[in-house]
Motif scaffolding. Structure first.
Motif, PDB file in Angstrom:
ATOM      1  N   LEU A  65       2.457   9.771  -5.841  1.00 48.42           N
ATOM      2  CA  LEU A  65       2.854  11.137  -5.513  1.00 48.42           C
ATOM      3  C   LEU A  65       3.795  11.728  -6.560  1.00 48.42           C
ATOM      4  O   LEU A  65       3.794  12.936  -6.798  1.00 48.42           O
ATOM      5  CB  LEU A  65       3.527  11.170  -4.139  1.00 48.42           C
ATOM      6  N   VAL A  66       4.572  10.855  -7.204  1.00 50.13           N
ATOM      7  CA  VAL A  66       5.629  11.334  -8.102  1.00 50.13           C
ATOM      8  C   VAL A  66       5.112  12.251  -9.221  1.00 50.13           C
ATOM      9  O   VAL A  66       5.629  13.365  -9.387  1.00 50.13           O
ATOM     10  CB  VAL A  66       6.464  10.162  -8.654  1.00 50.13           C
ATOM     11  N   PRO A  67       4.065  11.867  -9.974  1.00 52.03           N
ATOM     12  CA  PRO A  67       3.594  12.759 -11.042  1.00 52.03           C
ATOM     13  C   PRO A  67       3.152  14.121 -10.504  1.00 52.03           C
ATOM     14  O   PRO A  67       3.343  15.153 -11.175  1.00 52.03           O
ATOM     15  CB  PRO A  67       2.406  12.007 -11.640  1.00 52.03           C
ATOM     16  N   GLN A  68       2.567  14.146  -9.304  1.00 49.72           N
ATOM     17  CA  GLN A  68       2.130  15.414  -8.712  1.00 49.72           C
ATOM     18  C   GLN A  68       3.320  16.327  -8.472  1.00 49.72           C
ATOM     19  O   GLN A  68       3.259  17.540  -8.689  1.00 49.72           O
ATOM     20  CB  GLN A  68       1.393  15.158  -7.391  1.00 49.72           C
ATOM     21  N   ILE A  69       4.411  15.720  -8.042  1.00 49.18           N
ATOM     22  CA  ILE A  69       5.613  16.517  -7.768  1.00 49.18           C
ATOM     23  C   ILE A  69       6.213  17.034  -9.070  1.00 49.18           C
ATOM     24  O   ILE A  69       6.653  18.188  -9.164  1.00 49.18           O
ATOM     25  CB  ILE A  69       6.633  15.683  -6.980  1.00 49.18           C
ATOM     26  N   ILE A  70       6.146  16.187 -10.127  1.00 54.94           N
ATOM     27  CA  ILE A  70       6.654  16.624 -11.433  1.00 54.94           C
ATOM     28  C   ILE A  70       5.830  17.798 -11.951  1.00 54.94           C
ATOM     29  O   ILE A  70       6.343  18.804 -12.450  1.00 54.94           O
ATOM     30  CB  ILE A  70       6.647  15.454 -12.437  1.00 54.94           C
ATOM     31  N   LYS A  71       4.520  17.652 -11.735  1.00 54.00           N
ATOM     32  CA  LYS A  71       3.623  18.729 -12.169  1.00 54.00           C
ATOM     33  C   LYS A  71       3.993  20.047 -11.480  1.00 54.00           C
ATOM     34  O   LYS A  71       4.116  21.104 -12.117  1.00 54.00           O
ATOM     35  CB  LYS A  71       2.179  18.339 -11.815  1.00 54.00           C
ATOM     36  N   ASP A  72       4.206  19.912 -10.210  1.00 53.49           N
ATOM     37  CA  ASP A  72       4.581  21.069  -9.407  1.00 53.49           C
ATOM     38  C   ASP A  72       5.880  21.687  -9.903  1.00 53.49           C
ATOM     39  O   ASP A  72       6.011  22.901 -10.019  1.00 53.49           O
ATOM     40  CB  ASP A  72       4.741  20.602  -7.948  1.00 53.49           C
TER      41      ASP A  72
ATOM     42  N   LEU B 170       0.830  -1.205   0.000  1.00 57.24           N
ATOM     43  CA  LEU B 170       0.000   0.000   0.000  1.00 57.24           C
ATOM     44  C   LEU B 170       0.869   1.260   0.000  1.00 57.24           C
ATOM     45  O   LEU B 170       0.666   2.203  -0.766  1.00 57.24           O
ATOM     46  CB  LEU B 170      -0.907  -0.022   1.233  1.00 57.24           C
ATOM     47  N   PHE B 171       1.845   1.243   0.876  1.00 53.66           N
ATOM     48  CA  PHE B 171       2.767   2.350   1.028  1.00 53.66           C
ATOM     49  C   PHE B 171       3.475   2.664  -0.284  1.00 53.66           C
ATOM     50  O   PHE B 171       3.525   3.808  -0.737  1.00 53.66           O
ATOM     51  CB  PHE B 171       3.791   1.950   2.098  1.00 53.66           C
ATOM     52  N   ALA B 172       3.971   1.608  -0.929  1.00 47.42           N
ATOM     53  CA  ALA B 172       4.695   1.775  -2.183  1.00 47.42           C
ATOM     54  C   ALA B 172       3.783   2.357  -3.253  1.00 47.42           C
ATOM     55  O   ALA B 172       4.186   3.252  -4.013  1.00 47.42           O
ATOM     56  CB  ALA B 172       5.266   0.436  -2.645  1.00 47.42           C
ATOM     57  N   ALA B 173       2.534   1.912  -3.283  1.00 47.52           N
ATOM     58  CA  ALA B 173       1.597   2.396  -4.294  1.00 47.52           C
ATOM     59  C   ALA B 173       1.328   3.876  -4.110  1.00 47.52           C
ATOM     60  O   ALA B 173       1.352   4.658  -5.065  1.00 47.52           O
ATOM     61  CB  ALA B 173       0.296   1.595  -4.224  1.00 47.52           C
ATOM     62  N   VAL B 174       1.069   4.266  -2.871  1.00 49.41           N
ATOM     63  CA  VAL B 174       0.780   5.676  -2.579  1.00 49.41           C
ATOM     64  C   VAL B 174       1.967   6.547  -2.955  1.00 49.41           C
ATOM     65  O   VAL B 174       1.818   7.595  -3.593  1.00 49.41           O
ATOM     66  CB  VAL B 174       0.399   5.857  -1.089  1.00 49.41           C
ATOM     67  N   LEU B 175       3.163   6.112  -2.576  1.00 51.63           N
ATOM     68  CA  LEU B 175       4.363   6.888  -2.883  1.00 51.63           C
ATOM     69  C   LEU B 175       4.551   7.035  -4.385  1.00 51.63           C
ATOM     70  O   LEU B 175       4.912   8.098  -4.885  1.00 51.63           O
ATOM     71  CB  LEU B 175       5.595   6.233  -2.260  1.00 51.63           C
ATOM     72  N   ASN B 176       4.268   5.968  -5.112  1.00 55.68           N
ATOM     73  CA  ASN B 176       4.365   6.020  -6.566  1.00 55.68           C
ATOM     74  C   ASN B 176       3.434   7.065  -7.155  1.00 55.68           C
ATOM     75  O   ASN B 176       3.773   7.758  -8.111  1.00 55.68           O
ATOM     76  CB  ASN B 176       4.019   4.656  -7.176  1.00 55.68           C
TER      77      ASN B 176
ATOM     78  N   GLY C  28      14.449  16.957  -4.204  1.00 53.53           N
ATOM     79  CA  GLY C  28      14.661  16.452  -2.853  1.00 53.53           C
ATOM     80  C   GLY C  28      13.535  15.531  -2.430  1.00 53.53           C
ATOM     81  O   GLY C  28      13.767  14.434  -1.884  1.00 53.53           O
ATOM     82  N   VAL C  29      12.305  15.961  -2.709  1.00 55.14           N
ATOM     83  CA  VAL C  29      11.158  15.131  -2.301  1.00 55.14           C
ATOM     84  C   VAL C  29      11.179  13.776  -3.010  1.00 55.14           C
ATOM     85  O   VAL C  29      10.945  12.731  -2.410  1.00 55.14           O
ATOM     86  CB  VAL C  29       9.826  15.872  -2.589  1.00 55.14           C
ATOM     87  N   ILE C  30      11.502  13.836  -4.330  1.00 56.77           N
ATOM     88  CA  ILE C  30      11.541  12.572  -5.081  1.00 56.77           C
ATOM     89  C   ILE C  30      12.591  11.627  -4.510  1.00 56.77           C
ATOM     90  O   ILE C  30      12.367  10.430  -4.352  1.00 56.77           O
ATOM     91  CB  ILE C  30      11.773  12.846  -6.583  1.00 56.77           C
ATOM     92  N   LEU C  31      13.731  12.200  -4.094  1.00 57.86           N
ATOM     93  CA  LEU C  31      14.776  11.389  -3.466  1.00 57.86           C
ATOM     94  C   LEU C  31      14.259  10.771  -2.168  1.00 57.86           C
ATOM     95  O   LEU C  31      14.461   9.583  -1.882  1.00 57.86           O
ATOM     96  CB  LEU C  31      15.995  12.277  -3.191  1.00 57.86           C
ATOM     97  N   GLY C  32      13.573  11.626  -1.394  1.00 55.17           N
ATOM     98  CA  GLY C  32      13.005  11.147  -0.132  1.00 55.17           C
ATOM     99  C   GLY C  32      12.020  10.007  -0.377  1.00 55.17           C
ATOM    100  O   GLY C  32      12.032   8.980   0.322  1.00 55.17           O
ATOM    101  N   ILE C  33      11.170  10.207  -1.385  1.00 58.70           N
ATOM    102  CA  ILE C  33      10.184   9.160  -1.712  1.00 58.70           C
ATOM    103  C   ILE C  33      10.885   7.859  -2.054  1.00 58.70           C
ATOM    104  O   ILE C  33      10.497   6.770  -1.609  1.00 58.70           O
ATOM    105  CB  ILE C  33       9.286   9.634  -2.880  1.00 58.70           C
ATOM    106  N   ALA C  34      11.984   7.991  -2.825  1.00 57.90           N
ATOM    107  CA  ALA C  34      12.729   6.803  -3.214  1.00 57.90           C
ATOM    108  C   ALA C  34      13.213   6.038  -1.986  1.00 57.90           C
ATOM    109  O   ALA C  34      13.158   4.798  -1.921  1.00 57.90           O
ATOM    110  CB  ALA C  34      13.902   7.182  -4.102  1.00 57.90           C
ATOM    111  N   LEU C  35      13.669   6.792  -0.970  1.00 55.73           N
ATOM    112  CA  LEU C  35      14.141   6.166   0.268  1.00 55.73           C
ATOM    113  C   LEU C  35      13.028   5.372   0.943  1.00 55.73           C
ATOM    114  O   LEU C  35      13.186   4.205   1.303  1.00 55.73           O
ATOM    115  CB  LEU C  35      14.658   7.241   1.221  1.00 55.73           C
ATOM    116  N   PHE C  36      11.887   6.026   1.134  1.00 58.93           N
ATOM    117  CA  PHE C  36      10.768   5.358   1.791  1.00 58.93           C
ATOM    118  C   PHE C  36      10.261   4.168   0.977  1.00 58.93           C
ATOM    119  O   PHE C  36       9.858   3.153   1.521  1.00 58.93           O
ATOM    120  CB  PHE C  36       9.625   6.353   2.051  1.00 58.93           C
ATOM    121  N   ARG C  37      10.290   4.363  -0.352  1.00 59.63           N
ATOM    122  CA  ARG C  37       9.829   3.275  -1.212  1.00 59.63           C
ATOM    123  C   ARG C  37      10.730   2.062  -1.058  1.00 59.63           C
ATOM    124  O   ARG C  37      10.290   0.920  -1.095  1.00 59.63           O
ATOM    125  CB  ARG C  37       9.830   3.716  -2.681  1.00 59.63           C
TER     126      ARG C  37
END
Lengths: 273, 588
Positions: free
Chosen positions: B38-45, B30-36, B64-73
């Protein structure tokens, strides 16, 4: 990796007996088998057979008797060239068995083993194993000749009866008789027989004896014998001990000698009473 | 359809005991799916606030956020893999145990019919096909579906109109993928069945290798195997063909979705109706879908294979065990050894009686010999006493209890069986002797071996009682195996014995030893002997002469001889030889 290693190790195992490069096909034979001073050992310095000389003319019946480990089974294995001899010569109709192709040799040999193995399939299929192109009529003829026809036709599906894995639906005796039909259909010139006395009831025993007579008729036969009738009717009995032939002759000759043969059989049959 | 659903439900049942691990694994999913998501939203931003607005800091922040997401993922992926694999193998472990238990408990009748090769392929190949799905496969499927649903929601939120357009091909895709699963599932079952046939063939020709070689039929066996292997390849190939036909269509659908987005979304972005970042996010979502959709096909395959394999496993597990203990079965603690057959009839199939109206009484300690032509029912009589099969008519009583009312294990504990071709396990001689009584001391084992005349030859081996006997005990002669089996029976000390007095091709001295051992074994036990030998028949308390499943005659040797009939026939045909030879020897 580990799995393929296991597989390749198996594939790379040397095939123990291969045809000699100049091996010829053994032409149709009469069935003369000659052991000329043959010695054999499975492992070095553990001789199993020493200096065996034996001559079987076409159609003769040779009974091999002796205790467990005396070398009886080894003799019949050498004829079929399951192993190669170490010394001496083994010829069939003058051909050295090592100089002919295995397929042509074994196709003229009939081997009936102690434990009759039947393949999953019908009874007809199992008999046909002796001659793959045999017709149904030939199968029935073979079955009749060995006395198998009666019990086969009594089965609900007759010749089409499925014998389960290892032929569990049939008794040992019936399986044995079927294996005779299989050998008879193959119509070999030389017959190799490891006679079994295992769990066969007396009526079946009688059928088996008659079947054996039919089977051996006119063929050179080597029999690891346990049945008195087989032994008594043999043209020659070879008594083996420790890999050597210690006595040979007919039943009467050997009894008169009062030697090993006499002892073996007084012991075995005296117990019956 | 219902059967199929219940198979998957049953498979899920195997996960139940491990709900903690399941929970951890699926939280990771579930966690991995949610994090995935988020990525397009950050790109949009990053595009709208960074690139378009010319603010570099927004880009750094996004990176930075994308890197952080990668860590949690990474963390989530770890828990997903770790527990997923754990579950995969744990379920395989349970499934295998369950399967093995079932096979062990199935009645003789089942083993008469089944093929070892086929059972082996179910136990190995089918279980490994199933385990992959139940653990990792199911988890991946969940992750895929979660991601797909998430992407769809996120897209709709971004721009409902454009999303509906872009998602239209995906609707078609989902329907095709599901239907595809339905088509390939029976194909996979056919493949697994063929694997079973292959193992069967191999097992057979290996067991019968001596016959194969004796008739020089290697080419024939090879051809048979080759045919079956060809058939296997054909079946595999059919699946591959189906797969190959569908695959390009799947990819085409994904691509067409991108096309639709650019075709209709491009102008909207140009006119400013949506931001460039928004269009980019939508494109990212579609590309994000591409992976899961590719996997979907594979996972549907996996689920289909697993369903097919699982049904083959459950087939065995669900085979009804007719010869099971009754609910109120009683334990036979001590036995005297009295055996009564009350009008017993038996048939494997209705209308084909093997035994009819067999009626006799054996007092404790009596010796009963069974004789008769092949197929007369001798072995069936002996098979009914330990309840290997159940009487279809009448009753079999041991110590006054119907054998069907007794706990099977307690009944069989009192029965010893020594047949002429005893099976030895690939263990030491001592372990083989102690097979019936694992608590036996070494002293007891040796005592039994001595009584069974097995001590001397055992000690002649360098390792003595620790000598291992090979598969099927090939290093021992038939006579030696038989004496070990007798020692095994002696150690188990049963009240009832079932014997076969024929000795398979042993020399006279060995035969004498076996006879001595058997005499010791029979002492004081109720014994049923399938008799071939005159000496056995003469020493029996009474003889049952069987013919076509009925008792034709009964009585002692002498009285039966006088009576004439079948016994006299058998005697004249075969047994008399044994006496005549003795006379011959005496005269000589």
């Amino acid at each position: 990796m580990a799995s393929s290693e296991r597989l390749f190790r198996l594939l790379d195992m040397p095939q123990d007996l291969t045809d000699a490069p100049e091996a010829v096909d053994l032409p149709p034979i009469a069935g003369r088998v000659i052991f000329d001073d043959v010695s054999f050992a499975y492992k070095d310095d553990e001789p199993v057979l020493s200096h065996i000389s034996l001559r079987a003319e076409p159609g003769q019946r040779i009974a091999l008797v002796g205790e467990t480990g005396a070398g009886k089974s080894t003799i019949i294995r050498l004829i079929a060239r399951f192993f190669d001899i170490n010394e001496g010569a083994l010829t069939i109709d003058g051909y050295d068995v090592r100089q002919v192709t295995q397929a042509s040799l074994r196709s003229q040999l009939g081997i009936v083993l102690q434990d009759p193995f039947l393949f999953a399939g019908t009874i007809a299929d199992n008999i046909r194993y002796g001659k793959l192109e045999a017709t149904q009529a030939e199968i029935v003829v073979a079955a009749k000749a060995v006395g198998a026809h009666d019990f086969i036709s009594k089965l609900p599906d007759g010749y089409q009866t499925d014998v389960g894995e290892n032929g569990v639906n049939l008794s040992v005796g019936q399986r044995q008789i079927i294996s005779f039909a299989r050998a008879l259909l193959a119509d070999p010139r030389i017959l190799i027989l490891d006679e079994a006395t295992s769990s066969v009831d007396t009526t079946t025993e009688k059928i088996i004896q008659q079947a054996l007579d039919t089977l051996m008729e006119g063929r050179t036969s080597f029999v690891i014998a346990h049945r008195l009738s087989t032994i008594v009717n043999a043209d020659m009995i070879a008594v083996l001990a420790n890999g050597r032939i210690i006595e040979r002759g007919t039943h009467e000759e050997l009894l008169a000698k009062r030697g090993r043969y006499f002892n073996l059989y007084t012991m075995q049959w005296a117990q019956a009473n | 359809m219902i059967e199929r659903r219940s198979i998957y439900r049953r498979l899920l049942g195997y996960l139940k005991p491990y709900w903690r691990q399941v929970l951890l694994a699926y939280v990771g999913v579930l966690f991995a799916a949610v994090l995935n998501l988020l990525v397009p939203q950050i790109i949009k931003d990053a595009i709208d606030n960074g690139l378009a607005a010319g603010q570099a800091s927004a880009l750094f922040w996004a990176g930075g956020v994308i890197l952080g997401i990668a860590l949690f993922r990474g963390l989530a992926a770890f828990s997903q893999r770790y527990f997923g694999e754990w579950l995969t193998h744990r379920v395989a472990y349970d499934l295998r145990n369950h399967f093995y238990n079932s096979v062990q408990n199935l009645p003789f009748a089942f083993h008469d019919r089944s093929h070892t090769g086929d059972l082996m392929s179910r136990a190995t190949s089918d279980i490994s096909e199933t385990e992959r799905f139940v653990g990792i496969g199911l988890m991946d499927l969940t992750a895929t579906i979660l991601l797909m649903v998430g992407v769809i929601i996120a897209m709709l939120l971004e721009s409902a109109r454009l999303s509906l357009l872009a998602l239209a091909p995906f609707a078609v895709l989902t329907i095709t993928a599901v239907r595809f699963g339905g088509t390939v599932r029976p194909m996979f079952k056919a493949i697994q069945e063929q694997i079973g046939v292959l193992s069967e063939l191999m097992q057979e020709s290996l067991t019968g290798i001596r016959v194969v070689k004796a008739f020089a039929r290697e080419p024939h066996e090879l051809a048979k195997f080759d045919d079956a292997n060809d058939e296997w390849f054909e079946r595999r190939y059919t699946v591959i063909k189906t797969w190959a036909k569908n695959w390009p269509f799947f990819t085409f659908l994904v691509t067409s979705s991108i096309f639709l987005l650019l075709w209709f979304g491009g102008p909207l972005a140009l006119s400013g109706e949506i931001t460039v970042g928004s269009l980019f996010a939508l494109l990212s979502y579609v590309l994000l879908l591409n992976g899961p959709v590719q996997r979907l096909g594979f996972l549907v395959n996996l689920a289909a294979t697993a369903g097919a394999s699982a049904s083959r496993i459950f087939e065995i597990i669900d085979t009804p065990n007719k010869v099971a203990d009754r609910p109120a079965a009683i334990a036979l603690e001590k036995a005297q050894g009295e055996v009564i057959f009350e009008h017993v009839g038996f048939a494997y199939r209705a209308g084909l009686p093997i035994l009819e109206d067999v009626d006799f009484y054996a007092r404790p300690g009596q010796r009963v010999a069974l004789i008769g032509p092949t197929g007369s029912g001798k072995s069936t009589v002996t098979n009914l006493i330990p309840r290997f099969y159940e009487a279809t008519e009448g009753r079999v009583l041991v110590d006054g209890h119907d054998v069907r009312d007794l706990q099977m294990s307690s009944l069989r504990r009192h029965i010893g069986i020594v047949l002429q071709d005893p099976f030895l396990f690939s263990q030491t001689i001592a372990e083989n002797i102690a097979y019936g009584r694992s608590d036996a001391t070494m002293g007891e084992i040796i005592a039994a071996a001595k009584a069974a005349r097995a001590h001397e030859f055992t000690m002649s081996f360098p390792d003595g009682y620790d000598t291992r006997v090979g598969e099927r005990g090939v290093t021992l002669s038939g006579g030696q195996k038989q004496r070990i089996a007798i020692a095994r029976a002696l150690l188990a000390d049963p009240r009832i014995l079932i014997l076969d007095d024929s000795t398979s091709s042993v020399d006279t001295e060995t035969e004498h030893l076996i006879q001595e051992a058997l005499d010791i074994l029979m002492e004081g036990r109720t014994t049923f002997i399938i008799a071939q030998r005159l000496i056995t028949l003469k020493s029996a308390d009474y003889i049952l002469v069987l013919d076509k499943g009925r008792i034709a005659q009964r009585g002692a040797h002498d009285s039966l001889l006088v009576q004439g009939g079948l016994y006299r026939q058998i005697y004249d045909l075969q047994l008399r030889d044994q006496e005549e030879f003795v006379e011959l020897m005496i005269r000589d």
